[in-house]
Design a protein around this motif. Structure first.
Motif, short mmCIF file in Angstrom:
data_model
loop_
_atom_site.label_atom_id
_atom_site.label_comp_id
_atom_site.label_asym_id
_atom_site.label_seq_id
_atom_site.Cartn_x
_atom_site.Cartn_y
_atom_site.Cartn_z
N ILE A 7 1.02 -1.09 -0.07
CA ILE A 7 -0.05 0.17 0.11
C ILE A 7 0.84 1.19 -0.19
N CYS A 8 0.70 1.97 -0.99
CA CYS A 8 1.77 3.10 -1.35
C CYS A 8 1.16 4.56 -0.95
N GLY A 9 2.20 5.34 -0.51
CA GLY A 9 1.73 6.64 -0.50
C GLY A 9 1.02 6.85 0.93
N ALA A 34 7.45 16.54 -5.55
CA ALA A 34 6.35 17.12 -6.24
C ALA A 34 5.12 16.52 -6.03
N SER A 35 5.35 15.35 -5.47
CA SER A 35 3.72 14.44 -5.07
C SER A 35 3.02 15.05 -3.97
N PRO A 36 1.90 15.07 -4.03
CA PRO A 36 0.97 15.43 -2.83
C PRO A 36 0.92 14.34 -1.62
N ARG A 37 1.66 13.23 -2.17
CA ARG A 37 1.65 12.12 -1.19
C ARG A 37 3.31 12.22 -0.39
N HIS A 38 3.92 13.16 -0.73
CA HIS A 38 5.08 13.36 -0.41
C HIS A 38 5.40 13.09 1.20
N VAL A 87 13.83 0.09 -2.08
CA VAL A 87 13.79 1.36 -2.83
C VAL A 87 13.21 1.11 -4.35
N GLN A 88 12.19 1.85 -4.52
CA GLN A 88 11.69 1.85 -5.72
C GLN A 88 11.83 3.07 -6.72
N LEU A 89 12.49 2.66 -7.84
CA LEU A 89 12.94 3.70 -8.63
C LEU A 89 11.81 3.88 -9.66
N LEU A 137 5.14 -2.89 -12.55
CA LEU A 137 4.56 -2.37 -13.66
C LEU A 137 3.30 -1.35 -13.33
N ASP A 138 3.57 -0.20 -13.75
CA ASP A 138 2.55 0.77 -13.61
C ASP A 138 1.86 1.46 -14.88
N ALA A 139 0.88 2.21 -14.74
CA ALA A 139 0.29 2.60 -15.95
C ALA A 139 1.17 3.79 -16.25
N PRO A 145 3.95 10.84 -12.65
CA PRO A 145 5.05 9.56 -12.69
C PRO A 145 4.20 8.37 -11.85
N GLY A 146 2.94 8.72 -11.17
CA GLY A 146 2.67 7.62 -10.16
C GLY A 146 1.41 7.93 -9.52
N GLY A 147 0.61 7.21 -8.95
CA GLY A 147 -0.45 7.49 -8.12
C GLY A 147 -1.58 8.11 -9.10
N THR A 148 -1.68 7.64 -10.38
CA THR A 148 -2.41 7.99 -11.41
C THR A 148 -4.12 7.57 -11.22
N GLY A 149 -4.14 6.30 -10.73
CA GLY A 149 -5.31 5.74 -10.94
C GLY A 149 -5.85 5.13 -12.04
N LYS A 150 -5.18 5.24 -13.18
CA LYS A 150 -5.26 4.49 -14.36
C LYS A 150 -4.75 3.27 -14.40
N GLY A 170 -1.38 0.35 -10.74
CA GLY A 170 -1.93 1.04 -11.66
C GLY A 170 -3.54 0.82 -11.32
N GLY A 171 -3.85 1.96 -10.75
CA GLY A 171 -5.70 1.84 -10.89
C GLY A 171 -6.26 0.63 -10.07
N LEU A 172 -5.57 -0.03 -9.29
CA LEU A 172 -6.04 -1.23 -8.61
C LEU A 172 -7.08 -0.65 -7.40
N ILE A 189 0.55 -6.93 -5.28
CA ILE A 189 0.20 -5.78 -5.99
C ILE A 189 0.38 -4.50 -5.12
N ASP A 190 0.12 -3.45 -6.11
CA ASP A 190 0.54 -2.32 -5.34
C ASP A 190 -0.66 -1.32 -5.46
N LEU A 191 -1.14 -0.80 -4.51
CA LEU A 191 -2.30 0.12 -4.68
C LEU A 191 -2.13 1.44 -3.82
N SER A 192 -2.64 2.41 -4.53
CA SER A 192 -2.55 4.03 -3.85
C SER A 192 -3.69 4.63 -3.74
N SER A 193 -4.14 5.18 -5.04
CA SER A 193 -5.19 6.01 -4.98
C SER A 193 -6.57 5.29 -4.77
N GLY A 194 -6.49 4.05 -5.15
CA GLY A 194 -7.74 3.24 -5.10
C GLY A 194 -8.28 2.76 -3.51
O1 LIG Z 1 1.66 8.21 -5.88
C1 LIG Z 1 2.43 9.23 -6.33
O2 LIG Z 1 1.84 10.18 -5.79
C2 LIG Z 1 3.67 9.04 -6.74
C3 LIG Z 1 4.36 10.17 -7.16
C4 LIG Z 1 5.66 10.05 -7.79
C5 LIG Z 1 6.21 8.81 -8.13
C6 LIG Z 1 5.32 7.56 -7.83
C7 LIG Z 1 4.07 7.70 -6.99
N1 LIG Z 1 3.67 6.45 -6.87
C8 LIG Z 1 4.07 5.31 -6.88
C9 LIG Z 1 3.28 4.06 -6.63
O3 LIG Z 1 3.92 2.93 -6.38
C10 LIG Z 1 1.83 4.01 -6.67
O4 LIG Z 1 1.29 2.98 -5.75
C11 LIG Z 1 1.38 3.45 -7.98
O5 LIG Z 1 1.67 4.49 -9.10
C12 LIG Z 1 0.03 3.10 -8.24
O6 LIG Z 1 -0.87 4.20 -8.03
P1 LIG Z 1 -2.44 4.17 -8.41
O7 LIG Z 1 -2.72 4.10 -9.87
O8 LIG Z 1 -2.99 5.27 -7.68
O9 LIG Z 1 -3.05 2.92 -7.57
#
Ligand SMILES: O=C(O)c1ccccc1NCC(=O)[C@H](O)[C@H](O)COP(=O)(O)O
Length: 225
Positions: A7-9, A34-38, A87-89, A137-139, A145-150, A170-172, A189-194
């Motif tokens: 679970i990310c962010g 730059a991320s709102p989840r920084h 570390v995740q690049l 693998l992300d969308a 760069p990430g956390g797009t929900g796609k 990606g959007g899980l 699996i990796d989830l953030s915005s979902g």
């Molecule tokens: O989540 C962010 O704000 C973010 C910003 C910059 C780089 C990576 C970022 N997230 C990385 C992740 O591993 C997210 O969990 C991944 O992109 C999936 O996000 P979501 O589509 O919202 O589940």
């Protein structure tokens, strides 16, 4: 080993602790300013300090710092202060950069995230397998760069079997996770915005629902009458 669930962010100690107790195997901390989840290294340290401990005395979940084109120095410093073990690049880091990071941090899980938009990008993901422990693998999104929900096109990943373990991201969500896992065979699996109310503020009810959905995967199928 069972399915890894990252679970990310995470930005709040009490949410990190509860999510670990609910069954996550890894928490992700966004180290990209730059991320709102920084989360800063000190904020990460405060969250990690509040985590439940395993019998061995270390936190019971993996702690993954997510970086976007950061320098080796920034990554190493954040790993040390934040007590990270992964570390995740998530930027445009080269295989050569991964190799240099590996030499600096040999005991840390190295994850390369690839934002997939084409079949060629999948081949590129495969090429990183020799340099890292794990792929993610992300969308793809042209702006974020990430956390797009796609979501990714899961059907195009049905034959994806890289030479190292991989995470699907990606959007899980709790609603689509079973469909995603029917079509793909990731190790994690990796989830953030979902599973959040707003960036960095996790919705613990949705995290609970995610684990309820995952439990149905482990149920032995009902015997026919
Ligand atoms: O989540 C962010 O704000 C973010 C910003 C910059 C780089 C990576 C970022 N997230 C990385 C992740 O591993 C997210 O969990 C991944 O992109 C999936 O996000 P979501 O589509 O919202 O589940």
């Amino acid at each position: 080993m069972g399915l890894r669930v990252k679970i990310c962010g995470i930005t709040k100690p009490e949410q990190g602790r509860t999510i670990a107790q609910l069954g996550a195997t890894a928490l992700g901390f966004i180290c990209a300013p730059a991320s709102p989840r920084h989360a800063s290294p000190d904020q990460i340290a405060a969250i990690v300090t509040a985590l439940p401990l395993a019998a061995s005395g270390v936190p019971c979940v993996d702690r993954i710092g997510v970086f976007v084109n950061a320098s080796l120095e920034v990554i190493c410093q954040t790993v040390a202060i934040g007590q990270l073990n992964g570390v995740q690049l998530h930027g445009d880091e080269s295989a050569e950069f991964c190799d240099r990071l590996r030499q600096r941090l040999p005991a840390i899980e190295l994850i390369k995230a690839l934002r997939i938009s084409t079949a060629e990008a999948l081949l590129q993901a495969n090429a990183y397998a020799a340099w890292v422990d794990t792929l993610l693998l992300d969308a793809y999104d042209p702006k974020l760069p990430g956390g797009t929900g796609k979501t990714l096109d899961w059907s195009s990943l049905s034959q994806f079997r890289p030479a190292c373990p991989w995470f699907l991201a990606g959007g899980l969500t709790p609603d689509n996770i079973l469909d995603a896992l029917c079509q793909t065979q990731p190790h994690g699996i990796d989830l953030s915005s979902g599973v959040e109310y707003a960036p960095g503020d996790k919705n613990l009810l949705e995290v609970t629902r995610l684990f309820s959905q995952l439990e149905t995967l482990q149920q032995p199928s009902a015997k026919p009458l």
